[in-house]
Design an enzyme around this catalytic site. Structure first.
Site, PDB file in Angstrom:
ATOM      1  N   LYS A   4       0.838  -1.207   0.000  1.00  0.00           N
ATOM      2  CA  LYS A   4       0.000   0.000   0.000  1.00  0.00           C
ATOM      3  C   LYS A   4       0.876   1.262   0.000  1.00  0.00           C
ATOM      4  CE  LYS A   4      -2.946   0.651   3.595  1.00  0.00           C
ATOM      5  NZ  LYS A   4      -2.829   1.987   4.189  1.00  0.00           N
TER       6      LYS A   4
ATOM      7  N   ARG B  36       2.928   5.961  -3.320  1.00  0.00           N
ATOM      8  CA  ARG B  36       4.077   6.757  -3.772  1.00  0.00           C
ATOM      9  C   ARG B  36       4.317   6.582  -5.274  1.00  0.00           C
ATOM     10  NH1 ARG B  36       4.219   5.659   1.548  1.00  0.00           N
ATOM     11  NH2 ARG B  36       5.533   6.869   2.965  1.00  0.00           N
TER      12      ARG B  36
ATOM     13  N   GLY C 294      -5.220   7.864   5.414  1.00  0.00           N
ATOM     14  CA  GLY C 294      -4.340   8.842   6.060  1.00  0.00           C
ATOM     15  C   GLY C 294      -3.096   9.113   5.232  1.00  0.00           C
TER      16      GLY C 294
ATOM     17  N   ARG D 207      -8.609  11.830  12.566  1.00  0.00           N
ATOM     18  CA  ARG D 207      -7.168  11.600  12.751  1.00  0.00           C
ATOM     19  C   ARG D 207      -6.371  12.905  12.785  1.00  0.00           C
ATOM     20  NH1 ARG D 207      -5.331   6.644   9.225  1.00  0.00           N
ATOM     21  NH2 ARG D 207      -3.561   6.784  10.653  1.00  0.00           N
TER      22      ARG D 207
ATOM     23  N   SER E 283       7.385   9.126  12.248  1.00  0.00           N
ATOM     24  CA  SER E 283       6.296   8.974  11.276  1.00  0.00           C
ATOM     25  C   SER E 283       6.808   9.106   9.844  1.00  0.00           C
ATOM     26  CB  SER E 283       5.215  10.023  11.529  1.00  0.00           C
ATOM     27  OG  SER E 283       4.343  10.073  10.416  1.00  0.00           O
TER      28      SER E 283
ATOM     29  N   ASP F 119       2.180  -1.223  11.748  1.00  0.00           N
ATOM     30  CA  ASP F 119       0.864  -1.642  11.227  1.00  0.00           C
ATOM     31  C   ASP F 119       0.545  -3.106  11.554  1.00  0.00           C
ATOM     32  OD1 ASP F 119       0.372   0.855  10.163  1.00  0.00           O
ATOM     33  OD2 ASP F 119       1.140   0.346   8.180  1.00  0.00           O
TER      34      ASP F 119
ATOM     35  N   LYS G 198      -4.482   5.367  14.864  1.00  0.00           N
ATOM     36  CA  LYS G 198      -4.537   4.747  13.528  1.00  0.00           C
ATOM     37  C   LYS G 198      -5.994   4.754  13.055  1.00  0.00           C
ATOM     38  CE  LYS G 198      -0.164   3.985  13.022  1.00  0.00           C
ATOM     39  NZ  LYS G 198       0.570   4.747  12.001  1.00  0.00           N
TER      40      LYS G 198
ATOM     41  N   ARG H 287      -6.200   1.277  18.078  1.00  0.00           N
ATOM     42  CA  ARG H 287      -5.889  -0.163  17.954  1.00  0.00           C
ATOM     43  C   ARG H 287      -5.511  -0.811  19.277  1.00  0.00           C
ATOM     44  NH1 ARG H 287      -3.036  -0.060  11.954  1.00  0.00           N
ATOM     45  NH2 ARG H 287      -5.028  -0.064  10.853  1.00  0.00           N
TER      46      ARG H 287
HETATM   47  C1  S3P Z   1       2.630   4.823   6.231  1.00  0.00           C
HETATM   48  C2  S3P Z   1       3.227   5.132   7.418  1.00  0.00           C
HETATM   49  C3  S3P Z   1       2.722   4.678   8.716  1.00  0.00           C
HETATM   50  C4  S3P Z   1       1.720   3.535   8.581  1.00  0.00           C
HETATM   51  C5  S3P Z   1       0.735   3.769   7.494  1.00  0.00           C
HETATM   52  C6  S3P Z   1       1.423   3.955   6.157  1.00  0.00           C
HETATM   53  C7  S3P Z   1       3.200   5.339   4.979  1.00  0.00           C
HETATM   54  O1  S3P Z   1       2.080   5.752   9.355  1.00  0.00           O
HETATM   55  O2  S3P Z   1       1.050   3.317   9.796  1.00  0.00           O
HETATM   56  O3  S3P Z   1      -0.155   2.667   7.383  1.00  0.00           O
HETATM   57  O4  S3P Z   1       2.867   4.821   3.895  1.00  0.00           O
HETATM   58  O5  S3P Z   1       4.018   6.268   5.059  1.00  0.00           O
HETATM   59  P1  S3P Z   1       2.898   6.826  10.260  1.00  0.00           P
HETATM   60  O6  S3P Z   1       3.875   7.441   9.383  1.00  0.00           O
HETATM   61  O7  S3P Z   1       1.850   7.772  10.740  1.00  0.00           O
HETATM   62  O8  S3P Z   1       3.488   5.998  11.360  1.00  0.00           O
END
Ligand code: S3P
Length: 443
Positions: A27, A32, A100, A128, A173, A322, A349, A353
């Protein structure tokens, strides 16, 4: 066109997982791949793209901003890039559903465009936190507003002149890091992001794959802005280790299992689930290790194992962020106590969770005690029972696997969002041996 996603899962107790299977595309990498190929000069061919609702939300957002995208057809997408300055104002707000990642990464990119944009999402995304991106973007000179609570909708005003900043992230993050690196492509000077712990580095790897220089040293990632360009390439998206994680846990906990997951992305910033399961005693073999489009991939064989409770090392938390819904199920099936701390991010999240998993585990007879930043779980026998997934895809899939060790059926509500990350989960899980049936009835 994907089949409608079932709202309820009925999972028969017992069984085991076996065979070889490939879960859908990653994902994070799929998001990206669309973003960077849209901004590139030339045409990019993507294979293995995740046709889940989250990555499709990103794809549709770029179509709404004038990018010509063909597909997806069986994971194949052709993106005709418009260059860094070729996006057009969308006709209305960009609706990003449950995603998100779409909203936070797009915030960085849109902060630098000449037009205004509003971004909205579903109920979960609308709760969120977005200040984590809005605040540093404002420091760069962006004009971006959240609701009073710091949540969506996000109003991004165009025409801002961005300047590079040196940002030390308060939370580990990848979404915040990626947001700022995307804004940094347009900023005057250098944008640098320092992370408190390593987080997934797909943005950095992919930018370099598009010929854009990125410097990474001692947890500090730097890009220079204004003047560079991305050059179209081809991208093969590996299978998502976060989706594979449910099957890894299922195979580890169910007696008689022997399952091989093919072509899984094993980027070192994503392998916490393998490291943690191995510490718990799981039998996991990695084979056929190779590189695919700048990312390491491999086949992962998991056999049923006697798991032991552990204290999860804190440095593994961002590398498995995750995968905790699945790992909590492993802990419930392990001998002794498993302790997780340092994972307060789990509370923000797609659902909380920590609370939602603890409630579900308790409903199945497990001693699970939530803490502000983690959980203490004592392994034991699982009964069957009803589970409310709170619309969180990963909670639903984790409890589906729990049925392998339950004494009665597990019924899981509010599962339609499994389609955000794992279209076809029910069919693939059933083919591997899980007694799962999906149903479209509303509760
Ligand atoms: C992600 C980063 C993570 C992850 C999300 C996907 C990404 O979140 O939990 O499912 O693709 O950059 P955080 O960057 O908020 O930890």
């Amino acid at each position: 066109m994907n089949a409608p996603h079932p709202n309820t899962f009925f999972v028969a107790p017992g069984g085991h997982l076996q065979g070889r299977l490939r879960v859908p595309g990653d994902k994070s990498i799929s998001h990206r791949s669309i973003m960077l190929s849209a901004l590139a000069e030339g045409t990019t061919e993507i294979t293995g793209f995740l046709q889940g609702e989250d990555s499709l939300a990103t794809l549709n957002a770029f179509r709404e901003m004038g990018v010509n995208i063909e597909g997806p057809h069986d994971g194949h997408v052709t993106v005709h890039g418009v260059g860094l300055h070729g996006l057009k104002a969308p006709a209305g707000p960009l609706y990003l559903g449950n995603s998100g990642t779409s909203m936070r990464l797009l915030a960085g990119l849109l902060a630098a465009q000449p037009f205004d944009v509003v971004m909205t999402g579903d109920d979960s995304l609308s709760r969120r936190p977005m200040k984590r991106v809005a605040d540093p973007l404002s420091l760069m000179g962006a004009c971006i507003e959240t609701s009073e609570k710091g949540t969506p909708p996000l109003h991004v005003r165009g025409g801002a002149h961005l300047k590079g900043i040196d940002y030390v992230m308060p939370v580990a993050s990848a979404q915040v890091k990626s947001c700022l690196l995307l804004a940094g492509l347009y900023a005057d000077g250098v944008t640098s992001v320092t992370e408190p712990a390593p987080t997934r580095d797909h943005t950095e790897r992919m930018l370099m794959g598009f010929g854009y220089p990125v410097e990474c040293k001692n947890g500090k990632i730097c890009v220079g802005g204004s003047g560079g360009k991305l050059i179209a390439t081809s991208i093969d998206v590996p299978a998502d280790i976060s989706s594979a994680a449910f099957f890894m846990v299922g195979a580890a906990i169910a007696e008689g299992s022997d399952l091989t997951l093919e072509h899984v992305g094993i980027n070192p910033t994503r392998v916490g689930v393998i490291n943690i399961l191995r510490l718990m005693g799981a039998s996991i073999e990695i084979s056929h290790l190779r590189q695919s489009g700048g990312e390491p991939v491999a086949d992962i064989r998991v056999r049923s194992s006697h798991l032991r409770g552990i204290t999860i090392p804190r440095d593994q938390v961002p590398l498995a962020i995750d995968e905790f819904p699945a790992l909590f199920i492993a802990a419930a099936c392990a001998e002794g106590e498993t302790v997780l701390s340092g994972a307060e991010e789990l509370r923000v999240k797609e659902s909380d969770r920590i609370q939602v998993m603890a409630d579900g585990l308790v409903a199945l007879g497990i001693d699970a005690r939530p803490t502000p930043d983690g959980m203490v779980i004592r392994g034991g026998g699982l009964s069957g029972g009803p589970i409310n997934s709170h619309g969180d895809h990963r909670i639903a899939m984790a409890f589906a696997m729990a049925a392998l060790r339950a004494t009665g059926p597990v019924m899981i509500d509010d599962c339609a969002n499994v389609g955000t990350s794992f279209p076809g989960f029910v069919e693939l899980a059933r083919a591997a041996g899980l007694g799962i049936v999906g149903d479209n009835r509303q509760p």
